[in-house]
Structures are given as structure tokens and as C-alpha cells.
Write a protein that holds these residues in place. Structure first.
Motif, PDB file in Angstrom:
ATOM      1  N   LEU A 250       0.757  -1.217  -0.063  1.00 24.76           N
ATOM      2  CA  LEU A 250      -0.034  -0.041  -0.012  1.00 24.76           C
ATOM      3  C   LEU A 250       0.876   1.213  -0.228  1.00 24.76           C
ATOM      4  CD1 LEU A 250      -2.826   0.917   0.143  1.00 24.76           C
ATOM      5  CD2 LEU A 250      -2.684   0.947   2.597  1.00 24.76           C
ATOM      6  N   ALA A 251       1.756   1.204   0.818  1.00 26.50           N
ATOM      7  CA  ALA A 251       2.964   2.316   0.857  1.00 26.50           C
ATOM      8  C   ALA A 251       3.535   2.420  -0.667  1.00 26.50           C
ATOM      9  CB  ALA A 251       3.849   2.415   1.914  1.00 26.50           C
ATOM     10  N   ASP A 252       3.869   1.510  -1.417  1.00 25.36           N
ATOM     11  CA  ASP A 252       4.689   1.521  -2.316  1.00 25.36           C
ATOM     12  C   ASP A 252       4.235   2.026  -3.609  1.00 25.36           C
ATOM     13  OD1 ASP A 252       6.919   0.838  -1.120  1.00 25.36           O
ATOM     14  OD2 ASP A 252       7.022  -1.169  -1.622  1.00 25.36           O
ATOM     15  N   THR A 253       2.709   1.590  -3.545  1.00 21.79           N
ATOM     16  CA  THR A 253       1.658   1.706  -4.777  1.00 21.79           C
ATOM     17  C   THR A 253       0.668   2.417  -4.785  1.00 21.79           C
ATOM     18  OG1 THR A 253       0.511  -0.342  -4.385  1.00 21.79           O
ATOM     19  CG2 THR A 253       2.689  -0.779  -5.605  1.00 21.79           C
ATOM     20  N   GLY A 254       0.146   2.655  -3.226  1.00 21.22           N
ATOM     21  CA  GLY A 254      -1.135   3.163  -3.299  1.00 21.22           C
ATOM     22  C   GLY A 254      -2.370   2.456  -3.435  1.00 21.22           C
ATOM     23  N   TYR A 255      -2.258   1.265  -3.468  1.00 21.92           N
ATOM     24  CA  TYR A 255      -3.339   0.279  -3.939  1.00 21.92           C
ATOM     25  C   TYR A 255      -2.876  -0.903  -3.480  1.00 21.92           C
ATOM     26  CZ  TYR A 255      -6.816  -2.421  -6.579  1.00 21.92           C
ATOM     27  OH  TYR A 255      -7.744  -3.185  -6.817  1.00 21.92           O
ATOM     28  N   MET A 256      -4.114  -1.790  -3.228  1.00 17.20           N
ATOM     29  CA  MET A 256      -3.871  -3.118  -2.706  1.00 17.20           C
ATOM     30  C   MET A 256      -4.733  -4.403  -3.212  1.00 17.20           C
ATOM     31  SD  MET A 256      -2.992  -4.390   1.261  1.00 17.20           S
ATOM     32  CE  MET A 256      -5.021  -4.281   1.478  1.00 17.20           C
ATOM     33  N   ALA A 257      -6.230  -3.792  -3.101  1.00 19.81           N
ATOM     34  CA  ALA A 257      -7.350  -4.575  -3.427  1.00 19.81           C
ATOM     35  C   ALA A 257      -8.400  -3.899  -3.551  1.00 19.81           C
ATOM     36  CB  ALA A 257      -7.550  -5.614  -2.356  1.00 19.81           C
ATOM     37  N   THR A 258      -9.553  -4.213  -4.281  1.00 21.82           N
ATOM     38  CA  THR A 258     -10.546  -3.519  -4.516  1.00 21.82           C
ATOM     39  C   THR A 258     -11.306  -3.059  -3.056  1.00 21.82           C
ATOM     40  OG1 THR A 258     -12.187  -5.583  -4.387  1.00 21.82           O
ATOM     41  CG2 THR A 258     -11.118  -4.587  -6.567  1.00 21.82           C
ATOM     42  N   ARG A 279      -6.462  -1.652  14.347  1.00 23.90           N
ATOM     43  CA  ARG A 279      -5.225  -1.190  14.298  1.00 23.90           C
ATOM     44  C   ARG A 279      -4.711  -1.198  12.519  1.00 23.90           C
ATOM     45  NH1 ARG A 279      -2.615  -5.111  16.537  1.00 23.90           N
ATOM     46  NH2 ARG A 279      -2.066  -6.095  14.602  1.00 23.90           N
ATOM     47  N   LEU A 280      -5.269  -2.254  12.070  1.00 26.72           N
ATOM     48  CA  LEU A 280      -4.710  -2.431  10.667  1.00 26.72           C
ATOM     49  C   LEU A 280      -5.456  -1.379   9.841  1.00 26.72           C
ATOM     50  CD1 LEU A 280      -3.278  -4.046   8.323  1.00 26.72           C
ATOM     51  CD2 LEU A 280      -5.428  -5.371   8.317  1.00 26.72           C
ATOM     52  N   GLY A 281      -6.674  -1.123  10.018  1.00 27.96           N
ATOM     53  CA  GLY A 281      -7.444  -0.278   9.433  1.00 27.96           C
ATOM     54  C   GLY A 281      -6.942   1.160   9.670  1.00 27.96           C
ATOM     55  N   SER A 282      -6.718   1.499  10.835  1.00 26.18           N
ATOM     56  CA  SER A 282      -5.939   2.768  11.202  1.00 26.18           C
ATOM     57  C   SER A 282      -4.796   2.978  10.502  1.00 26.18           C
ATOM     58  CB  SER A 282      -5.668   2.942  12.794  1.00 26.18           C
ATOM     59  OG  SER A 282      -5.136   4.181  12.885  1.00 26.18           O
ATOM     60  N   LYS A 283      -3.820   2.224  10.618  1.00 28.05           N
ATOM     61  CA  LYS A 283      -2.517   2.119   9.745  1.00 28.05           C
ATOM     62  C   LYS A 283      -2.798   2.453   8.208  1.00 28.05           C
ATOM     63  CE  LYS A 283       0.120  -0.308  13.037  1.00 28.05           C
ATOM     64  NZ  LYS A 283       1.265  -1.662  12.986  1.00 28.05           N
ATOM     65  N   MET A 284      -3.631   1.552   7.577  1.00 25.95           N
ATOM     66  CA  MET A 284      -3.889   1.531   6.190  1.00 25.95           C
ATOM     67  C   MET A 284      -4.635   2.994   5.791  1.00 25.95           C
ATOM     68  SD  MET A 284      -5.428  -2.405   5.438  1.00 25.95           S
ATOM     69  CE  MET A 284      -5.592  -1.783   3.657  1.00 25.95           C
ATOM     70  N   GLY A 285      -5.455   3.405   6.778  1.00 24.65           N
ATOM     71  CA  GLY A 285      -6.281   4.681   6.511  1.00 24.65           C
ATOM     72  C   GLY A 285      -5.073   5.991   6.467  1.00 24.65           C
ATOM     73  N   GLY A 286      -4.267   5.763   7.469  1.00 24.84           N
ATOM     74  CA  GLY A 286      -3.152   6.603   7.605  1.00 24.84           C
ATOM     75  C   GLY A 286      -2.270   6.917   6.300  1.00 24.84           C
ATOM     76  N   LEU A 287      -2.028   5.710   5.877  1.00 26.65           N
ATOM     77  CA  LEU A 287      -1.091   5.689   4.587  1.00 26.65           C
ATOM     78  C   LEU A 287      -1.862   6.265   3.385  1.00 26.65           C
ATOM     79  CD1 LEU A 287       0.458   2.245   4.873  1.00 26.65           C
ATOM     80  CD2 LEU A 287       1.788   4.496   4.840  1.00 26.65           C
ATOM     81  N   LEU A 288      -3.092   5.964   3.152  1.00 26.00           N
ATOM     82  CA  LEU A 288      -3.885   6.469   1.996  1.00 26.00           C
ATOM     83  C   LEU A 288      -3.889   8.042   2.246  1.00 26.00           C
ATOM     84  CD1 LEU A 288      -6.690   3.691   1.805  1.00 26.00           C
ATOM     85  CD2 LEU A 288      -4.690   4.089   0.226  1.00 26.00           C
ATOM     86  N   LEU A 289      -4.318   8.591   3.615  1.00 21.92           N
ATOM     87  CA  LEU A 289      -4.462   9.856   3.567  1.00 21.92           C
ATOM     88  C   LEU A 289      -3.083  10.656   3.278  1.00 21.92           C
ATOM     89  CD1 LEU A 289      -6.301  12.071   4.746  1.00 21.92           C
ATOM     90  CD2 LEU A 289      -5.349  11.759   7.064  1.00 21.92           C
ATOM     91  N   ASN A 290      -2.001   9.909   3.681  1.00 21.74           N
ATOM     92  CA  ASN A 290      -0.688  10.862   3.427  1.00 21.74           C
ATOM     93  C   ASN A 290      -0.710  10.806   1.941  1.00 21.74           C
ATOM     94  OD1 ASN A 290       0.091  11.143   5.895  1.00 21.74           O
ATOM     95  ND2 ASN A 290       1.205   9.334   6.307  1.00 21.74           N
TER      96      ASN A 290
END
Length: 312
Positions: A250-258, A279-290
Motif C-alpha cells: 500500500l505504501a509503495d503503490t497506493g493500491y492493494m485490493a478492491t 489497528r490495521l485499518g488505522s494504519k492503512m487509512g493513515g497511509l492513504l491519507l498521506n
């Protein structure tokens, strides 16, 4: 053991192709150079014979061709060697398919089999024509083309909910077992199989490399398929074990799954371990927001939409 018969005098030199497990070239005192394939019909296995007058070969130095379209061999062929030069740039002649021929008179020729000569050996096992194109690209060691075809086809299969077929197709891009590790009677079948796929022993420097954009897309698709399979089998623990990998992609590409797959995944994980799911949702949401913030800095329209969304 298979005997390859075809020369009329002593064979003085042999060389195996760095790209194709089934191809070798030989030079003889009969003033001929022969290309052989272990896939060619018995008893001979001869693909082409070159004495300097064959249209099946082309010179690597066109300015030195004679009227027949190739350099003549006027003496015994004392050395033949497939080139070991790595692939360099798109549009450049494929060096790994070239063969250097040295004669007893001191002359050296650089030749290569024409593409039409090798096409019959790019055999296919898969029935659908688009998937056969993937196998042909793999035989030519054009990994960039093969990866592009797999990505397009896999997305089509996923759009019709045929994840199993997409997974099977992507396995073609995975290196296969080492050649030469099986017993003697299975060796020829291993070589045959290596013409459809990528042997684990294959040196990738001789192949057309995959563009980074396609590598990223391939990693996304692989991860999405793995998540889909785990969700299908309701294996929440293993999904949580992939947290680092999911965040990296997710950090490298900005996408992971639908979005639909992620929603189903989080619902499954939350039923198993709500705290870990949050915890996982929070981390993924933070990456997408950045990533959205980074994009908004270079796109005024996106920046305006981002401000509106934040205000709401």
C-alpha cells in the motif's frame, strides 16, 4: 540418451543457448554450422543448417553479407558460441540469440536464427489463444510482454469472479524447478517444460526486463488474490499475519485490493480480533491519507476536493 545425427565430418564445437533450454548449436569439419532443438522430431533434431547460404539465419553484420544474404563458410568450423551478453535496451538486437562462428581460416561470423525459425518451438499447453500468447512471450524470454499480458488477462478473469483462473495464469510468471535435478529419464521432459515457463536456473539478465510499473501492478494483483483466497476460506489469523506485507504494498503503490474485498476482509478480521482489525485499518487509512495529501500538493483540483472532504 538421445543421439543427434546430421554432420558428415567430425564435430569440433558445441554451445548451448543461454535463453532456451532446448537449443544448441554445433560446428563441424564439414564446413557447416547446425542449430538443434530437443523439441524437434527424431531422429535428427536439426532446426537449420548454415553454410553461409541459408535464409534461416541472418548475419549480425548486414554490411558483410554476400549476394545470398549471409557470410559463406569456407573452412572447417572450429568454434561456435552463443553470445552471453545481457539484454540491454528496448529496440536493440537481442544479443543472447546471436552465435559467433569461427572457422579454421581465421574468419569469424556473427549470426542469429530468424524469429520465424524459432516460432514452431514456442509450443503452448493452454487452450485459450490469449494465454498461449503468454507462453510464447515466455519462450522468447520477453518477460515484460508476458507480464503485461498476464496483468490484462487476470484483471478480466477477476472481473468475472474467476479468481482461480487468474491465480493459475499468474503461476506462469513464477520460476519453476531447477533443471538437471531429476533422474535421467525425466530430463527431456524437464527441458520441454522449461520452454513453456521460467526455469529457476534461468539467468534473468538474458531476458527483456519487466518495467517497474508492471512489477508494482503484479505485486498488487498477487496480494489481492491471496487476500481473496484467505477471505474465501475465512482464515482471519493468516490475514492478520500479512499486515506488514499489505502495508508495504500500500505504501509503495497506493493500491492493494478492491474496496469491496477490503470491506469483506475487515468484517471477517473484526469478528476474530476487533482490536487488531482497528489497528490495521488505522494504519492503512493513515497511509492513504498521506498519499492523498501528497497528490493534492501538486494538483489544484484535487487539493480543492480534499479541502471540501476535510470540511465535511
Amino acid at each position: 540418451m538421445r543421439l543427434l545425427n546430421g554432420h558428415y565430418d567430425a564435430v569440433l564445437s558445441l554451445s548451448w543457448s543461454a535463453k532456451h533450454a532446448d537449443l544448441l548449436v554445433s560446428g563441424s569439419a564439414d564446413h557447416c554450422c547446425k542449430l538443434w532443438s530437443l523439441q524437434a522430431p527424431s531422429p535428427h533434431g536439426i532446426v537449420a543448417t548454415w553454410s553461409g547460404k541459408s535464409a534461416s539465419w541472418s548475419s549480425a553484420f548486414p554490411s558483410q553479407m554476400d549476394g545470398a544474404g549471409a557470410l559463406p563458410l569456407l573452412d572447417s568450423v572450429v568454434a561456435v558460441n552463443f553470445c552471453r551478453t545481457p539484454y540491454q535496451f528496448p529496440g536493440i538486437v537481442d544479443s543472447a540469440s546471436q552465435c559467433f562462428v569461427t572457422c579454421a581460416d581465421g574468419s569469424i561470423s556473427a549470426i542469429r536464427p530468424t524469429s520465424s525459425l524459432l516460432e514452431p518451438f514456442a509450443l503452448t499447453r493452454l487452450a485459450p489463444t490469449p494465454e498461449q500468447q503468454v507462453e510464447r512471450a515466455l519462450y522468447a524470454r520477453n518477460f515484460d510482454e508476458a507480464t503485461g499480458l498476464v496483468l490484462d488477462l487476470a484483471q478480466e478473469y477477476l472481473a468475472t469472479a474467476d479468481a482461480e483462473r487468474a491465480e493459475h495464469l499468474m503461476q506462469l510468471l513464477e520460476p519453476q524447478k531447477q533443471l538437471g535435478q531429476s533422474c535421467a529419464e525425466d530430463w527431456s521432459s524437464d527441458v520441454h517444460a522449461a520452454c513453456y515457463a521460467i526455469p529457476a536456473s534461468f539467468d534473468a539478465k538474458f531476458a527483456v526486463p519487466v518495467q517497474q510499473e508492471k512489477v508494482d501492478s503484479l505485486n498488487q494483483l498477487r496480494l489481492g488474490l491471496r487476500i481473496s483466497a484467505l477471505v474465501r476460506d475465512r482464515r482471519a489469523v493468516e490475514i492478520l499475519g500479512m499486515e506488514k506485507e499489505m502495508l508495504r504494498v500500500l505504501a509503495d503503490t497506493g493500491y492493494m485490493a478492491t474496496g469491496q474485498l477490503l470491506d469483506t476482509m475487515f468484517r471477517l478480521v473484526a469478528r476474530h480480533d476487533r482490536k487488531s482489525a482497528l489497528r490495521l485499518g488505522s494504519k492503512m487509512g493513515g497511509l492513504l491519507l498521506n498519499q492523498v495529501r501528497s497528490l493534492a500538493q501538486s494538483d489544484p483540483q484535487l487539493a480543492a476536493a480534499y479541502d471540501v472532504a476535510c470540511a465535511q
